[in-house]
Design a protein around this motif. Structure first.
Motif, PDB file in Angstrom:
ATOM      1  N   UNK A  67       0.836  -1.204   0.000  1.00  0.00           N
ATOM      2  CA  UNK A  67       0.000   0.000   0.000  1.00  0.00           C
ATOM      3  C   UNK A  67       0.873   1.257   0.000  1.00  0.00           C
ATOM      4  N   UNK A  68       1.861   1.295   0.876  1.00  0.00           N
ATOM      5  CA  UNK A  68       2.745   2.459   0.970  1.00  0.00           C
ATOM      6  C   UNK A  68       3.536   2.634  -0.324  1.00  0.00           C
ATOM      7  N   UNK A  69       4.023   1.537  -0.872  1.00  0.00           N
ATOM      8  CA  UNK A  69       4.797   1.592  -2.107  1.00  0.00           C
ATOM      9  C   UNK A  69       3.966   2.172  -3.250  1.00  0.00           C
ATOM     10  N   UNK A  70       2.731   1.706  -3.381  1.00  0.00           N
ATOM     11  CA  UNK A  70       1.859   2.182  -4.470  1.00  0.00           C
ATOM     12  C   UNK A  70       1.529   3.655  -4.268  1.00  0.00           C
ATOM     13  N   UNK A  71       1.158   4.046  -3.061  1.00  0.00           N
ATOM     14  CA  UNK A  71       0.807   5.432  -2.803  1.00  0.00           C
ATOM     15  C   UNK A  71       1.988   6.354  -3.000  1.00  0.00           C
ATOM     16  N   UNK A  72       3.174   5.943  -2.580  1.00  0.00           N
ATOM     17  CA  UNK A  72       4.346   6.797  -2.769  1.00  0.00           C
ATOM     18  C   UNK A  72       4.718   6.916  -4.257  1.00  0.00           C
ATOM     19  N   UNK A  73       4.535   5.863  -5.012  1.00  0.00           N
ATOM     20  CA  UNK A  73       4.804   5.919  -6.470  1.00  0.00           C
ATOM     21  C   UNK A  73       3.770   6.808  -7.181  1.00  0.00           C
ATOM     22  N   UNK A  92       2.150   9.262  -5.835  1.00  0.00           N
ATOM     23  CA  UNK A  92       2.431  10.636  -5.418  1.00  0.00           C
ATOM     24  C   UNK A  92       3.547  11.254  -6.236  1.00  0.00           C
ATOM     25  N   UNK A  93       4.563  10.476  -6.589  1.00  0.00           N
ATOM     26  CA  UNK A  93       5.675  10.991  -7.397  1.00  0.00           C
ATOM     27  C   UNK A  93       5.245  11.221  -8.838  1.00  0.00           C
ATOM     28  N   UNK A  94       4.314  10.412  -9.331  1.00  0.00           N
ATOM     29  CA  UNK A  94       3.883  10.529 -10.727  1.00  0.00           C
ATOM     30  C   UNK A  94       2.917  11.683 -10.960  1.00  0.00           C
ATOM     31  N   UNK A  95       2.300  12.182  -9.907  1.00  0.00           N
ATOM     32  CA  UNK A  95       1.321  13.263 -10.095  1.00  0.00           C
ATOM     33  C   UNK A  95       1.968  14.642 -10.099  1.00  0.00           C
ATOM     34  N   UNK A  96       3.237  14.747  -9.779  1.00  0.00           N
ATOM     35  CA  UNK A  96       3.898  16.070  -9.725  1.00  0.00           C
ATOM     36  C   UNK A  96       4.611  16.385 -10.982  1.00  0.00           C
TER      37      UNK A  96
END
Length: 134
Positions: A122-128, A130-134
């Motif tokens: 879950x953390x891995x997907x959310x952090x990835x 988050x990086x792709x939306x910027x």
């Protein structure tokens, strides 16, 4: 970081030790329905027995890698809450009958409220994401 290690340990303990309860229910679904569901006078006891078994199995599989952890914890929370109600209504407030249920219940509540921690899919997907939306 230390909190995430604690959540990892909690997820693994709840997942590993609860999953076999679900498989035990599937091995004798009629017996489980007769012993636990029918005495509560719930409709469709076999169907509800399958829901209980699969919520423990699928919920545990979600907790182990930390994938959809809150959903898995919610499934476990619901099933264990009903199991606690059944235990109290049949044998009263017996600590020996409640202790394992309370540990599973508390673990699922902790994961529901805190999430799975940094050592999870879950953390891995959310952090990835988050990086792709910027």
């Amino acid at each position: 970081m230390i909190n995430s290690l604690g959540l990892l340990a909690l997820r693994l303990c709840v997942g590993i030790f609860l999953i076999h309860h679900g498989y035990d229910k599937l091995n004798d679904i009629e017996g489980f329905a007769d012993t636990y569901v029918r005495p509560m006078h719930l409709p469709f006891p076999i169907f509800i027995s399958y829901i209980a078994a699969y919520s423990e199995i699928v919920g545990s599989f979600f907790l182990l890698p930390g994938m959809l952890s809150r959903l898995g914890a919610l499934a476990i929370f619901g099933t264990i809450s009903i199991a606690i109600y059944h235990s109290i209504s049949t044998v009263g407030f017996n600590l020996y009958a409640l202790e394992l249920l309370a540990l599973f219940w508390g673990g699922s509540v902790c994961i529901l409220l805190n999430g799975p921690g940094k050592f999870s899919l879950d953390y891995l997907v959310v952090s990835r994401l988050g990086k792709n939306t910027h």
